[in-house]
Design a protein around this motif. Sequence first.
Motif, PDB file in Angstrom:
ATOM      1  N   ASN A  60      44.338  41.250  42.165  1.00  0.00           N
ATOM      2  CA  ASN A  60      43.530  41.372  40.958  1.00  0.00           C
ATOM      3  C   ASN A  60      43.808  40.196  40.036  1.00  0.00           C
ATOM      4  OD1 ASN A  60      45.642  42.207  38.834  1.00  0.00           O
ATOM      5  ND2 ASN A  60      45.973  43.729  40.438  1.00  0.00           N
ATOM      6  N   SER A 102      42.333  38.025  36.100  1.00  0.00           N
ATOM      7  CA  SER A 102      41.487  37.907  34.912  1.00  0.00           C
ATOM      8  C   SER A 102      41.517  36.457  34.454  1.00  0.00           C
ATOM      9  CB  SER A 102      42.000  38.804  33.772  1.00  0.00           C
ATOM     10  OG  SER A 102      42.027  40.152  34.150  1.00  0.00           O
ATOM     11  N   THR A 122      39.466  38.025  29.678  1.00  0.00           N
ATOM     12  CA  THR A 122      38.197  38.608  30.095  1.00  0.00           C
ATOM     13  C   THR A 122      38.094  38.588  31.617  1.00  0.00           C
ATOM     14  OG1 THR A 122      35.794  38.563  29.739  1.00  0.00           O
ATOM     15  CG2 THR A 122      36.917  36.430  29.976  1.00  0.00           C
ATOM     16  N   THR A 123      37.032  39.176  32.129  1.00  0.00           N
ATOM     17  CA  THR A 123      36.831  39.231  33.572  1.00  0.00           C
ATOM     18  C   THR A 123      35.968  38.062  34.036  1.00  0.00           C
ATOM     19  OG1 THR A 123      34.956  40.728  33.242  1.00  0.00           O
ATOM     20  CG2 THR A 123      37.098  41.718  33.693  1.00  0.00           C
ATOM     21  N   ASP A 124      35.887  37.911  35.345  1.00  0.00           N
ATOM     22  CA  ASP A 124      35.104  36.845  35.978  1.00  0.00           C
ATOM     23  C   ASP A 124      33.650  37.307  36.080  1.00  0.00           C
ATOM     24  OD1 ASP A 124      33.930  34.989  37.643  1.00  0.00           O
ATOM     25  OD2 ASP A 124      35.542  34.979  39.123  1.00  0.00           O
ATOM     26  N   LEU A 161      35.314  45.243  40.121  1.00  0.00           N
ATOM     27  CA  LEU A 161      36.269  45.484  39.040  1.00  0.00           C
ATOM     28  C   LEU A 161      37.073  46.737  39.327  1.00  0.00           C
ATOM     29  CD1 LEU A 161      33.701  44.950  36.157  1.00  0.00           C
ATOM     30  CD2 LEU A 161      35.466  43.310  36.826  1.00  0.00           C
ATOM     31  N   THR A 191      40.241  44.551  35.527  1.00  0.00           N
ATOM     32  CA  THR A 191      40.417  43.251  36.170  1.00  0.00           C
ATOM     33  C   THR A 191      39.501  43.153  37.382  1.00  0.00           C
ATOM     34  OG1 THR A 191      42.234  44.093  37.546  1.00  0.00           O
ATOM     35  CG2 THR A 191      42.831  43.051  35.452  1.00  0.00           C
ATOM     36  N   ASN A 192      39.279  41.921  37.825  1.00  0.00           N
ATOM     37  CA  ASN A 192      38.543  41.680  39.064  1.00  0.00           C
ATOM     38  C   ASN A 192      39.472  41.854  40.256  1.00  0.00           C
ATOM     39  OD1 ASN A 192      37.216  39.440  36.990  1.00  0.00           O
ATOM     40  ND2 ASN A 192      35.719  40.514  38.248  1.00  0.00           N
TER      41      ASN A 192
END
Length: 397
Positions: A102, A104, A112-114, A120, A128-129
């Motif tokens: 995982n 970020s 932030t997330t991708d 997710l 998180t991704n």
Amino acid sequence: MKKHFLLSFLLLGFVGVGLQAQEALFRAQQIISPEVHQDNSVTFRLLAPNAQSIQITDDFLPTVKIESPMGQMDGPGRADLVKGENGIWEFKSQILGPELYNYSFIIDGFTTTDPNNPFLIRDVASVTNIFIIGGGHAELYKTNDIPHGSVTRRWYDSPGLGMDRRITIYTPPGYENSTEKYPVLYLLHGAGGDEEAWISLGRTAQIMDNLIAQGKANPMIVVMPNGNVIQDAAPGEGSMGYYKPQFMVPKTMDGTYEANFMDIVKFVESNYRVKADKANRAIAGLSMGGFHTMHISRYYPNTFDYVGLFSAAIMPREDATAKVYSDIEGTLKNQMNNGFKLYWIAIGKTDFLFDANTAYRKMLDNMGMKYEYVESEGGHTWRNWRVYLTEFAPRLF
């Protein structure tokens, strides 16, 4: 005339939607992130032309020490992305081993997330991704072309807690079309988790499907309850509505959950085709769930033949004054004298609970209580707990 006007209006609406979709597509610039290369290195990309600095934080970089409500723990490391042409930032990892990872992004200090990775996962209040590097034990985390079990969210009545509560239940492939009875594993989450934790973060359904298909584990039902007794369900899934999840909620480790755990067992054994005896019941849990597992299994000392403590939060607690926590050694001796088939303890070498688990094992040694012990690399992480499940489940029933 009205029909023509309506048709024109609808066509314009469809065109508008199409243009918006195309605009969103163009804004994304067809960026691929993460991109897994043939050698299992991974490139991450982010379009942010006005950003001053961007970092990636993930669980494949060297860990750092962070302070948490449970003490000092290993946290994810950070690395800088490099700005290239057209405002696209990049970072390429080293060659990664098989695992579910995982990550970020941190853009000018904001985590932030991708936006290019739609996959997710939520852990307590953090999102998180994720991505998977295949091979080895990570093949068990994939959804492969094999028979699949079912995952349902049921509601059960808990008279002891005075409410209906949500529970996640995995039934093995073929359950719906058979008359067979199955053994049951009760699988408990850690602090900040809920009935969604093991099925999402723990990849329980994928792991069980793959182990069963490979003939490494017996078909079984896996029951994943919510250990937070003030909740009827996970945040956003129950009567309390949408609210920010907390790491520790009131009454989480005060004995209430353990004292009323048989409400869950009774529901399962009344509503599913199960083998309702000690030889066909197992209980295991991670961290706080390991704490719960230890106390539930000795408080009901003739109920479970298989017990698994994954990085168990076995430590002195000021609020552990309930009846459930009394006469620990005496009830452990009862559990030992009643007999069991497996008492399994696992923990990482750098886990902040390592010393507490060492002390607990010393107590068991002094009592003459037999157990199996697994010591792995790493700390208090899902990376370990998923592996522990892959090793524990094949030992059951």
